[in-house]
Scaffold this active site. Structure first.
Site, PDB file in Angstrom:
ATOM      1  N   TYR A 470       0.816  -1.234   0.000  1.00 52.24           N
ATOM      2  CA  TYR A 470       0.000   0.000   0.000  1.00 52.24           C
ATOM      3  C   TYR A 470       0.845   1.278   0.000  1.00 52.24           C
ATOM      4  O   TYR A 470       0.536   2.220   0.738  1.00 52.24           O
ATOM      5  CB  TYR A 470      -0.980   0.011   1.188  1.00 52.24           C
ATOM      6  CG  TYR A 470      -1.480  -1.358   1.545  1.00 52.24           C
ATOM      7  CD1 TYR A 470      -2.345  -2.030   0.687  1.00 52.24           C
ATOM      8  CD2 TYR A 470      -1.063  -2.003   2.706  1.00 52.24           C
ATOM      9  CE1 TYR A 470      -2.782  -3.307   0.982  1.00 52.24           C
ATOM     10  CE2 TYR A 470      -1.495  -3.288   3.000  1.00 52.24           C
ATOM     11  CZ  TYR A 470      -2.350  -3.938   2.139  1.00 52.24           C
ATOM     12  OH  TYR A 470      -2.776  -5.207   2.444  1.00 52.24           O
ATOM     13  N   HIS A 471       1.875   1.320  -0.841  1.00 55.26           N
ATOM     14  CA  HIS A 471       2.751   2.490  -0.867  1.00 55.26           C
ATOM     15  C   HIS A 471       2.853   3.109  -2.264  1.00 55.26           C
ATOM     16  O   HIS A 471       3.962   3.359  -2.745  1.00 55.26           O
ATOM     17  CB  HIS A 471       4.148   2.083  -0.365  1.00 55.26           C
ATOM     18  CG  HIS A 471       4.161   1.572   1.041  1.00 55.26           C
ATOM     19  ND1 HIS A 471       5.132   0.741   1.541  1.00 55.26           N
ATOM     20  CD2 HIS A 471       3.314   1.793   2.081  1.00 55.26           C
ATOM     21  CE1 HIS A 471       4.889   0.454   2.806  1.00 55.26           C
ATOM     22  NE2 HIS A 471       3.777   1.079   3.162  1.00 55.26           N
ATOM     23  N   PRO A 472       1.732   3.389  -2.935  1.00 57.80           N
ATOM     24  CA  PRO A 472       1.835   3.968  -4.278  1.00 57.80           C
ATOM     25  C   PRO A 472       2.385   5.398  -4.238  1.00 57.80           C
ATOM     26  O   PRO A 472       2.007   6.182  -3.361  1.00 57.80           O
ATOM     27  CB  PRO A 472       0.374   3.964  -4.759  1.00 57.80           C
ATOM     28  CG  PRO A 472      -0.427   4.063  -3.511  1.00 57.80           C
ATOM     29  CD  PRO A 472       0.331   3.283  -2.478  1.00 57.80           C
TER      30      PRO A 472
END
Ligand SMILES: Cc1cc2nc3c(=O)[nH]c(=O)nc-3n(C[C@H](O)[C@H](O)[C@H](O)COP(=O)(O)OP(=O)(O)OC[C@H]3O[C@@H](n4cnc5c(N)ncnc54)[C@H](O)[C@@H]3O)c2cc1C
Length: 534
Positions: A470-472
């Protein structure tokens, strides 16, 4: 005609960066700021309880609940892509892990031409943001708005994991945000006294009583308005009503790595052919808007434990739930204060890597799907995150309707180096779970299972069962080249009165977890805005 409201600054999105900006831009009292958030206020109790993380994965009231496009290198699967939709944004629903990244990440940003973004430049902003319970030193802050804490209760499996990593030869690391990241240790988290510290809690709450700050929730910004090439205002929708507001100085887009490029594209700032295909009038033809999406992909292994000491066991049955609720209510302790992952080991898995390329962690629960029901037996999960993925994708509007989700394509595992590194990383992770200190707790590896041993089998498993952490980032990338969206002062190139300040400006994802770095970007961004306003 009623007069149109005017503010000095309009900030679109009250997430990790947006709440920092709302606080810092209103401190002096000189500027009027409007902060708009598409989601609601952060009143729900699960937003405050650290373990609420698990509940919020699929909670459409506080989460955009996006999914990627089918990923060609991941067995054609759509991968879930949660994002916070609430005051605090993703910092209100995230896993609470506080890892800034490596000094080399920021030095690379500077080398790419972004003056002022090297590690020495950004360290003061990390320190300014941080209230570490260990106190201040040369690398840490002690009295900032963001609470950073040690684990409340040391779980035997987390301690065993650190010991097992040491048995594999990795050094003990007491501070992953210290002089070096490499090695094994316990994670620090963004909580205070057992309660989540989102940016809504740390930054927005203390600023809300200021008369020069107005916060509007449940307000979806649908359009940035331009006068020629100058951003002058925005339109937002609240319920059935559409409202217009003006900014006399600047509009700051802080809507996150998916929604910031979406809003720019909807407003005519983006790749001309894409915008034309939806009949959107072009303000600036910028092919880089939405381009270059960079995200952390992870391989996950599932293990069955011998003893019923995992979170699977703790949450099973009403007796356990009631005693945990009581313990939390009275002492803010117990499993409700557990973060997503408890301990980890930063590893150089690929022979060509000079700094850690894999973050190998233990989560104290297991289940068949992320955010789904936990197993009915004692279980844990090993997570190996590929820290510096080369693979890049995009975010593109799919409609001129701002309520339609954009197409999200991180293009996971698109390069050979990414595939080699993640296989090497998952092998390192498995070695840790097989070391004596950990092995005595493990009954069996359920997934992929001991029979899966060859590199190509492991890669096949990672493709089929892996997920994002979850690190875009990087969809409005800061840089000096023709495809860069912002300059090093985070101004949208070629336009005026418009900045992007959030995770989307990162030139590449940091080798860690992205909340701390995004808050740093908010801090530094606020200084840049204020310096240009005087
Ligand atoms: C499930 C999950 C777990 C994570 N775990 C960790 C972790 O453990 N540690 C860590 O460091 N990082 C973690 N992260 C990542 C980290 O939280 C994000 O990188 C960071 O919060 C991004 O900040 P941002 O300001 O760019 O965007 P966000 O915090 O997502 O904020 C964007 C805000 O803008 C709002 N918005 C969007 N569009 C509009 C619009 N048109 N109008 C008005 N408002 C709008 C959104 O609702 C949102 O509130 C996690 C993220 C998720 C989703």
């Amino acid at each position: 005609m009623p007069e149109i409201e005017t503010y000095d600054f309009i900030v679109v999105g009250a997430g990790s960066a947006g709440c920092v900006l709302a606080n810092r831009l209103t401190t002096s009292g000189r500027y009027r700021v409007l902060l708009l958030e598409a989601g609601p206020a952060d009143r729900n109790l699960w937003l405050q309880i650290p373990l609420g993380y698990g509940k919020l994965f699929t909670d459409r009231r506080h989460n955009w609940c996006y999914a990627t496009e089918p990923q060609p290198q991941c067995a054609g699967r759509e991968v879930i892509a949660p994002r916070g939709k609430v005051l605090g944004g993703s910092s209100s629903i995230n896993g609470l892990i506080y890892i800034r990244g490596q000094a080399e990440d920021f030095n690379l940003w500077r080398q790419l031409g972004n003056a002022g973004w090297g590690y020495d430049d950004v360290l003061p902003y990390f320190r300014k943001s941080e209230a570490n319970e260990r106190g201040a030193d040369a690398l840490h802050g002690g009295d900032g708005p963001l609470a950073v804490s040690n684990a409340r209760d040391l779980h035997p499996l987390a301690l065993a994991y650190v010991e097992a990593a040491q048995q594999c030869g990795y050094p003990r690391n007491a501070d992953f945000n210290g002089a070096t990241q490499e090695g094994a240790g316990l994670y620090q988290t963004t909580m205070r006294d057992g309660v989540r510290c989102s940016t809504a809690t740390g930054y927005l709450k203390p600023a809300r009583r200021r008369a020069n700050l107005r916060v509007v929730t449940d307000a979806l910004t649908t359009l940035i308005l331009f006068d020629g090439r100058r951003g002058t205002g925005i339109e937002y929708r609240r319920g059935d009503e559409t409202r217009t507001v003006r900014a006399s100085r600047e509009i700051i887009v802080s809507s996150g790595a998916f929604n910031s490029p979406q809003l720019l594209q909807l407003s005519g700032v983006g790749p001309a052919p894409l915008l034309q295909s939806f009949g959107i009038p072009i303000v600036a033809d910028m092919p880089g808007v939405g381009d270059g999406l960079n995200d952390h992909y992870a391989g996950r292994i599932l293990l069955r434990c011998r003893d019923p000491i995992t979170l699977n066991d703790a949450v099973r049955g009403w007796g356990g739930k009631i005693s945990a609720a009581a313990r939390y209510a009275f002492s803010r302790r117990g499993y409700l204060t557990t973060a997503a992952i408890s301990a980890g080991c930063f590893v150089r898995a690929h022979p060509l890597s000079e700094t850690p390329d894999s973050q190998c962690s233990i989560a104290l629960y297991s289940g068949d799907s992320i955010g789904g029901t936990l197993h009915a037996f004692p279980g844990i999960t090993g997570v190996c995150t590929l820290l510096r993925p080369e693979s890049r994708g995009y975010v593109r509007i799919t409609s001129s309707d701002p309520r339609q989700a954009p197409a999200i394509n991180p293009n996971y595992l698109a390069t050979e180096r990414d595939r080699e590194t993640i296989v090497a990383g998952v092998k390192a992770l498995r070695r840790i779970f097989r070391a004596p200190a950990m092995a005595r707790h493990i009954a069996e590896e359920i997934e992929p299972g001991a029979a899966c041993d060859k590199d190509d089998e492991l890669l096949d498993f990672i493709r089929r069962r892996g997920s994002t952490t979850y690190h875009p980032v990087s969809t409005c990338r800061m840089g000096q080249d023709a495809r860069a969206v912002t300059d090093e002062r985070l101004r949208v190139r070629g336009l005026s009165g418009l900045r992007v300040i959030d995770a989307s400006i990162m030139p590449a994802v940091v080798s860690g977890n992205t909340n701390a770095a995004t808050i740093m970007i908010g801090e530094k961004g606020a200084d840049l805005v204020l310096a240009d306003a005087t």
